[in-house]
Motif scaffolding. Structure first.
Motif, PDB file in Angstrom:
ATOM      1  N   VAL A  19     -37.664 -26.496  39.687  1.00 33.20           N
ATOM      2  CA  VAL A  19     -35.584 -26.766  40.784  1.00 33.20           C
ATOM      3  C   VAL A  19     -35.943 -26.196  41.168  1.00 33.20           C
TER       4      VAL A  19
ATOM      5  N   ILE B  13     -34.119 -31.916  41.015  1.00 35.99           N
ATOM      6  CA  ILE B  13     -33.414 -30.988  39.602  1.00 35.99           C
ATOM      7  C   ILE B  13     -32.289 -32.511  39.036  1.00 35.99           C
TER       8      ILE B  13
ATOM      9  N   THR C  89     -24.787 -27.564  38.195  1.00 35.67           N
ATOM     10  CA  THR C  89     -25.021 -26.928  39.214  1.00 35.67           C
ATOM     11  C   THR C  89     -24.736 -25.581  38.346  1.00 35.67           C
TER      12      THR C  89
ATOM     13  N   LEU D  30     -27.321 -24.339  36.631  1.00 34.10           N
ATOM     14  CA  LEU D  30     -28.257 -23.939  37.280  1.00 34.10           C
ATOM     15  C   LEU D  30     -28.246 -22.446  38.230  1.00 34.10           C
TER      16      LEU D  30
END
Length: 219
Positions: A153, A159, A166, A169
């Motif tokens: 990442v 990504i 998001t 993430l």
């Protein structure tokens, strides 16, 4: 003399899809064994009871979740690290770290921290040693060690190959930060909230979706 690692997983698109499917299935099985996922409905009940003052924060039913949380974080990240590697493998990228010991591979080794490296890039400097009869592939510049969460990442270049958004993430980074304090945790940082439950359910839905997408390759 140490035995060379066999990188047959990169042999062809069929092998790459098979390996990526196996990674996702194994990761999903591990993810689903996390207590915080298995017993998420109970967790919702606890959260609701606490919010409505129907349960004391000292209730022993909460302790099992608290003391399993670190292990659960590890189980969750196993799936997502496997998933990210699976996506890169099927994209024709190398998920094993490139050694910087060889002068001709130093630049590629540095570049790997910023963006995925294709098998073609490695092969163009020095070809892979391939033996179809024994199903072996060797390369002096590829380490047995694979990329970790931090590398996977590290930039938008990585990504962009993953399907999660998001919000997932950001939550994964939070979980990884907690996992990295494994040997330095003096107390257990477990904050139960509906936000945590929503995040966990979001992860669970994503795992189910990816599992459905890949499991056909193993049937």
């Amino acid at each position: 003399m140490s035995k060379q690692a066999n990188f047959w997983i990169y042999a062809n698109s069929s092998e790459q899809y098979k390996v990526s499917a196996s990674l996702i299935v194994f990761g999903a099985e591990t993810f689903k064994r996390a207590k915080i996922i298995q017993d998420i409905n109970q967790l919702k009940y606890i959260c609701s009871s606490l919010d409505n003052n129907k349960m004391s924060p000292q209730n022993t039913i909460i302790n099992d979740f608290i003391f399993e949380y670190l292990i659960d974080c590890i189980k969750i990240l196993i799936f997502f690290e496997n998933y990210m590697k699976a996506e890169l493998i099927t994209g024709g990228f190398c998920v094993h770290k490139i050694k910087k010991d060889f002068e001709e591979y130093k630049d590629l080794s540095k570049k790997q921290y910023r963006e995925p490296i294709t098998l073609k890039e490695i092969h163009s400097i020095e070809p892979f040693v391939i033996n179809e009869s024994t199903k072996t592939i060797f390369h002096k510049a590829i380490s047995e060690t694979t990329l970790g969460f931090k590398e996977l990442v590290s930039s938008k270049n990585y990504i962009s190959y993953y399907e999660f958004d998001t919000s997932i993430l950001d939550f994964l980074k939070e979980i990884n930060s907690y996992r990295n304090r494994l040997h330095f945790n003096e107390s257990i940082d477990f904050k139960l909230s509906m936000t945590l439950i929503d995040n966990l359910e979001n992860l669970n839905h994503f795992v189910d979706k990816m599992l459905q997408n890949r499991i056909t390759f193993l049937v």
